[in-house]
Write an enzyme that holds these catalytic residues in place. Sequence first.
Site, mmCIF file in Angstrom:
data_model
loop_
_atom_site.group_PDB
_atom_site.id
_atom_site.type_symbol
_atom_site.label_atom_id
_atom_site.label_comp_id
_atom_site.label_asym_id
_atom_site.label_seq_id
_atom_site.Cartn_x
_atom_site.Cartn_y
_atom_site.Cartn_z
ATOM 1 N N SER A 12 29.512 42.734 38.171
ATOM 2 C CA SER A 12 30.569 41.741 38.011
ATOM 3 C C SER A 12 29.927 40.452 37.523
ATOM 4 C CB SER A 12 31.275 41.490 39.346
ATOM 5 O OG SER A 12 32.026 40.306 39.276
ATOM 6 N N HIS A 37 32.058 44.600 34.460
ATOM 7 C CA HIS A 37 33.262 44.452 35.270
ATOM 8 C C HIS A 37 33.701 42.998 35.162
ATOM 9 C CE1 HIS A 37 35.832 45.534 38.780
ATOM 10 N NE2 HIS A 37 35.626 44.275 39.159
ATOM 11 N N ASP A 39 36.250 40.149 36.036
ATOM 12 C CA ASP A 39 37.253 39.765 37.027
ATOM 13 C C ASP A 39 38.224 38.740 36.450
ATOM 14 O OD1 ASP A 39 36.492 41.196 39.501
ATOM 15 O OD2 ASP A 39 34.609 40.116 39.241
ATOM 16 N N MET A 41 41.554 36.555 37.234
ATOM 17 C CA MET A 41 42.397 36.068 38.331
ATOM 18 C C MET A 41 43.359 35.019 37.789
ATOM 19 S SD MET A 41 39.462 35.559 41.239
ATOM 20 C CE MET A 41 38.058 36.679 41.336
ATOM 21 N N HIS A 71 39.230 43.784 35.715
ATOM 22 C CA HIS A 71 39.834 43.925 37.046
ATOM 23 C C HIS A 71 40.896 42.845 37.155
ATOM 24 C CE1 HIS A 71 39.187 43.678 41.711
ATOM 25 N NE2 HIS A 71 40.392 44.086 41.388
ATOM 26 N N MET A 73 43.323 40.862 38.766
ATOM 27 C CA MET A 73 43.847 40.349 40.040
ATOM 28 C C MET A 73 44.948 39.341 39.702
ATOM 29 S SD MET A 73 40.260 40.051 42.101
ATOM 30 C CE MET A 73 39.176 40.103 40.673
ATOM 31 N N MET A 142 38.798 48.180 47.114
ATOM 32 C CA MET A 142 38.188 46.874 47.364
ATOM 33 C C MET A 142 37.525 46.862 48.736
ATOM 34 S SD MET A 142 38.458 44.878 44.765
ATOM 35 C CE MET A 142 37.994 43.314 45.528
ATOM 36 N N ASP A 176 34.087 47.712 45.120
ATOM 37 C CA ASP A 176 33.834 46.359 44.632
ATOM 38 C C ASP A 176 33.950 45.386 45.800
ATOM 39 O OD1 ASP A 176 33.733 43.924 43.340
ATOM 40 O OD2 ASP A 176 35.684 44.121 42.361
#
Length: 224
Positions: A12, A37, A39, A41, A71, A73, A142, A176
């Site tokens: 990540s 990866h 992330d 958000m 990913h 979120m 998670m 993760d």
Amino acid sequence: MAKHLKALIGPSILNSDLSRLYEESQKLLDNGADYLHLDVMDGHFVPNLTFGHPVVKCLRNKIKDAFFETHMMVANPEQWISPMADAGVNQYTFHIEPVDDVERVCRKIKESGMKVGLAIKPGTPVSDVEKYISMSDMVLIMTVEPGFGGQKFMEDQMIKVRHLREHYPLLNIEVDGGVGPATIGCCANAGANMIVSGTAVIGAQDQAATIKQLRDTVQQAMSQ
């Protein structure tokens, strides 16, 4: 465990120096990362903001061949499918918790040419994701609450990983959150084959050695 499942390490980049995102990402790949990866958000589904599709597209313009997993979120994952596909994302992993029609989102992701990843938070029962496994390429369990890096690994989530591996031997299962050399054995023995590691890899004195250690531990568990 199925022989053709691969042990894959996807660092990540959240904990890296985001002002040097390309250099940090390329360094991880040079040091043996199997995928990146990313992330994403939105400040709604989780109380934090990171980056969106324009940044991912810039990264893709410099890194042509690496496998990118986003990913997501975010509160409305359907909204970002097309922009992320256009940005060159390979796998679109989204949380099922805020979504009313998970099957519709899965279909749209596949139609856009990306692989489908389904993610669940620690408080979400594994049964909630099982009904959609036939539409997915991977399930992400998670092992911390999503939204912040550097949290403590939640070992009790391995029950979910173990359940999925027993019932879906060919499924790619990703973990993760708080995963590193100290916790990789727990993840590998439970049946996870895709490993996201942020702080432990980014902050390692020898990234290549850390990535190799993580992969070797998973491969050893898979061969048993």
